[in-house]
Design an enzyme around this catalytic site. Structure first.
Site, PDB file in Angstrom:
ATOM      1  N   TYR A  25       0.853  -1.201   0.000  1.00 29.31           N
ATOM      2  CA  TYR A  25       0.000   0.000   0.000  1.00 29.31           C
ATOM      3  C   TYR A  25       0.883   1.243   0.000  1.00 29.31           C
ATOM      4  CZ  TYR A  25      -4.987  -0.768   0.129  1.00 29.31           C
ATOM      5  OH  TYR A  25      -6.280  -1.018  -0.228  1.00 29.31           O
ATOM      6  N   GLU A  84      -0.458   4.913  -0.558  1.00 30.19           N
ATOM      7  CA  GLU A  84      -1.159   6.182  -0.776  1.00 30.19           C
ATOM      8  C   GLU A  84      -0.211   7.369  -0.648  1.00 30.19           C
ATOM      9  OE1 GLU A  84      -2.933   3.778   0.837  1.00 30.19           O
ATOM     10  OE2 GLU A  84      -5.094   4.216   0.728  1.00 30.19           O
ATOM     11  N   ASP A 117      -5.970  13.252 -25.434  1.00 32.40           N
ATOM     12  CA  ASP A 117      -6.075  11.849 -25.040  1.00 32.40           C
ATOM     13  C   ASP A 117      -5.469  11.034 -26.186  1.00 32.40           C
ATOM     14  OD1 ASP A 117      -6.808   9.227 -24.660  1.00 32.40           O
ATOM     15  OD2 ASP A 117      -8.850   9.680 -23.987  1.00 32.40           O
ATOM     16  N   THR A 155      -3.440   5.939 -22.051  1.00 37.66           N
ATOM     17  CA  THR A 155      -3.373   4.614 -21.445  1.00 37.66           C
ATOM     18  C   THR A 155      -2.025   4.028 -21.832  1.00 37.66           C
ATOM     19  OG1 THR A 155      -4.532   3.711 -23.362  1.00 37.66           O
ATOM     20  CG2 THR A 155      -5.853   4.147 -21.404  1.00 37.66           C
ATOM     21  N   LYS A 207      -1.923   0.211 -25.105  1.00 38.68           N
ATOM     22  CA  LYS A 207      -2.309   0.086 -26.519  1.00 38.68           C
ATOM     23  C   LYS A 207      -1.018   0.087 -27.360  1.00 38.68           C
ATOM     24  CE  LYS A 207      -6.943   1.932 -25.781  1.00 38.68           C
ATOM     25  NZ  LYS A 207      -7.026   2.677 -24.525  1.00 38.68           N
ATOM     26  N   ARG A 265      -1.954  -2.626 -18.411  1.00 39.42           N
ATOM     27  CA  ARG A 265      -3.120  -1.750 -18.328  1.00 39.42           C
ATOM     28  C   ARG A 265      -2.806  -0.655 -17.309  1.00 39.42           C
ATOM     29  NH1 ARG A 265      -6.196  -4.724 -21.556  1.00 39.42           N
ATOM     30  NH2 ARG A 265      -7.709  -3.059 -21.706  1.00 39.42           N
TER      31      ARG A 265
HETATM   32  N1  DSN Z   1     -11.866   0.366 -25.361  1.00 40.63           N
HETATM   33  C1  DSN Z   1     -10.862   1.228 -25.938  1.00 40.63           C
HETATM   34  C2  DSN Z   1     -10.727   0.999 -27.388  1.00 40.63           C
HETATM   35  O1  DSN Z   1     -10.936  -0.122 -27.820  1.00 40.63           O
HETATM   36  O2  DSN Z   1     -10.389   1.900 -28.139  1.00 40.63           O
HETATM   37  C3  DSN Z   1     -11.101   2.645 -25.611  1.00 40.63           C
HETATM   38  O3  DSN Z   1     -11.252   2.806 -24.240  1.00 40.63           O
END
Ligand code: DSN
Length: 429
Positions: free
Chosen positions: A51, A53, A196, A222, A225, A231
């Site tokens: 933990y 925080e 984003d 994120t 990707k 993630r």
């Molecule tokens: N679910 C993602 C995507 O497939 O682009 C976006 O959050």
């Protein structure tokens, strides 16, 4: 996997079956990828036990000396890679990160502007049933009839609505985003510009898409990707947070303080330290020349796929791609997005049904499919392979109910997968 197998064979069997699925299918959902064994190792490490925080050097629990070092490493790597002077690497994923940004920069009821979900935006950019369209007054911009962003129309909407925050970036836009123009638009109405770049962060890191740095006040991505990490998400901005984090007016110079306070204690509790370590590893990988080669190949593969599909008579929104994804209108083939995605899945190719701009059909069974090259590029696919894949996809789209075509495509998929093995180095699975 040996420990999992011994303790819980039921869960182990499902994990093994999922690995097999990933090995045997062509994963072409543009937001999916395969992380390295090093990222997998960090994700499955003992850091999950802790933990923490707070932030490095300012924790609410003892025993965080190693976690501090890891989080600091992740922050510095993110800053260097993307050209911002402050990074928060604690958001659990993209939607919580966008929630934190809105919480930091807006009061409930204030106006935010974002790209309409059904034109390639994201749920958290102002969609009605999402927090972003519920707690805030959301106005949405779309694309023109051909699927291109219309920057003049965006500027006009911004002038009319005077948003405090403008989101750019999306999930199904196949073309380069003009961050410089969007920055001018945001400044002209005194709005914060939030880029984003979840879908294209890996391309920005590789230098094959322009960076939002210098144009967007805040960058969010994120990490799982094109960036090919675990993630998670990272929020970047410029400046230094105050110490201690104090309540601060919503100005550009206060962005680091506002963002850090919004993530913790505003929205989240303890950060996921195993995730932070894996993000640090992925950012380290994304800083190497090999990753630049990877990013270039993602785009080259997407172009080869686009050329093949166009030659086969398929309809690509905007007529092609500049990045890692293609958006197809499949209705000229007499099918729908959902039926096409299901037929391709039966053939061993994983894509997703997607709305196209000005779609007359409903989102659950829209007119389009979205196809991406990041995961196959990780497997080592090149332009020649993508031409084979493109011909196979076109054959299925033209005859989605023909079992002979489906079986022939499955055989092609088996051969391509055998030529590009996945996680061959992982033993015991
Ligand atoms: N679910 C993602 C995507 O497939 O682009 C976006 O959050």
């Amino acid at each position: 996997m040996d420990a999992l197998q011994q303790r819980d064979p039921e869960v182990a069997a499902h994990v093994t079956a999922e690995l097999q699925r990933q090995r045997e299918q062509l994963v072409m959902i543009p937001s999916e990828n395969y992380v390295s064994p090093a990222v997998l190792a960090a994700t499955g490490s003992v850091l999950t036990n802790k933990y923490s925080e707070g932030y490095p050097g300012k924790r609410y629990y003892t025993g965080n000396e190693h976690v501090d070092a890891i989080e600091q490493l992740a922050r510095v790597r993110a800053q260097k890679l993307f050209g911002y002077s402050h990074a928060n690497v604690q958001p659990y994923s993209g939607s919580p990160a966008n929630h934190a940004i809105c919480f930091a920069l807006l009061n409930p009821g204030e106006t935010l502007m974002g790209m309409h979900l059904l034109y390639g935006g994201h749920l958290t950019h102002g969609w009605g049933v999402n927090f972003s369209g519920t707690y805030y007054h959301a106005v949405q911009y779309t694309t023109n009839a051909d699927g291109w962003l219309d920057y003049d129309a965006i500027a006009e909407l911004a002038r009319a609505e005077r948003p405090k925050l403008i989101f750019c970036g999306g999930t199904a836009y196949p073309r380069t985003i003009d961050f410089a123009r969007l920055g001018e638009i945001a400044r002209s109405v005194d709005a914060f510009l939030v880029a984003d770049v979840s879908h294209i962060a890996g391309l920005i890191a590789a230098g094959v898409h322009p960076s939002p740095a210098g144009h967007a006040d805040v960058m969010m991505t994120t990490t799982h990707k094109t960036l090919r990490g675990p993630r998670g998400a990272v929020i970047l901005c410029s400046g230094e947070p105050s110490n201690p984090l104090k309540s601060a007016p919503r100005t550009r110079e206060n962005l680091p303080t506002l963002i850090d306070r919004a993530v913790f204690p505003g929205l989240q509790g303890g950060p996921h330290d195993h995730q932070t370590a894996a993000i640090a590893v992925a950012l380290g990988e994304a800083s190497t020349p090999a990753f630049t080669t990877y990013g270039r190949q993602i785009v080259a593969n997407a172009r080869a796929l686009a050329e093949t599909l166009l030659a086969e008579g398929c309809t690509l929104i905007t007529g092609g791609t500049d990045n890692h994804l293609l958006l197809l209108d499949v209705t000229p083939h007499g099918t729908t997005g959902r039926l096409a995605a299901e037929a391709l899945s039966r053939a061993g190719i994983s894509v997703n049904a997607n709305s196209i701009p000005h779609d007359p059909r409903k989102p659950f069974d829209p007119s389009g499919i979205r196809i991406g090259t990041p995961a196959l590029t990780t497997r080592g696919f090149n332009e020649n392979d993508m031409r084979t894949v493109g011909n196979a996809i076109a054959a299925v789209l033209k005859t989605p109910t023909d079992n002979v075509t489906i079986e022939r495509t499955r055989q092609t998929v088996r051969e391509l997968c055998a030529a590009h093995p996945l996680y061959a180095e992982l033993a015991g699975v």
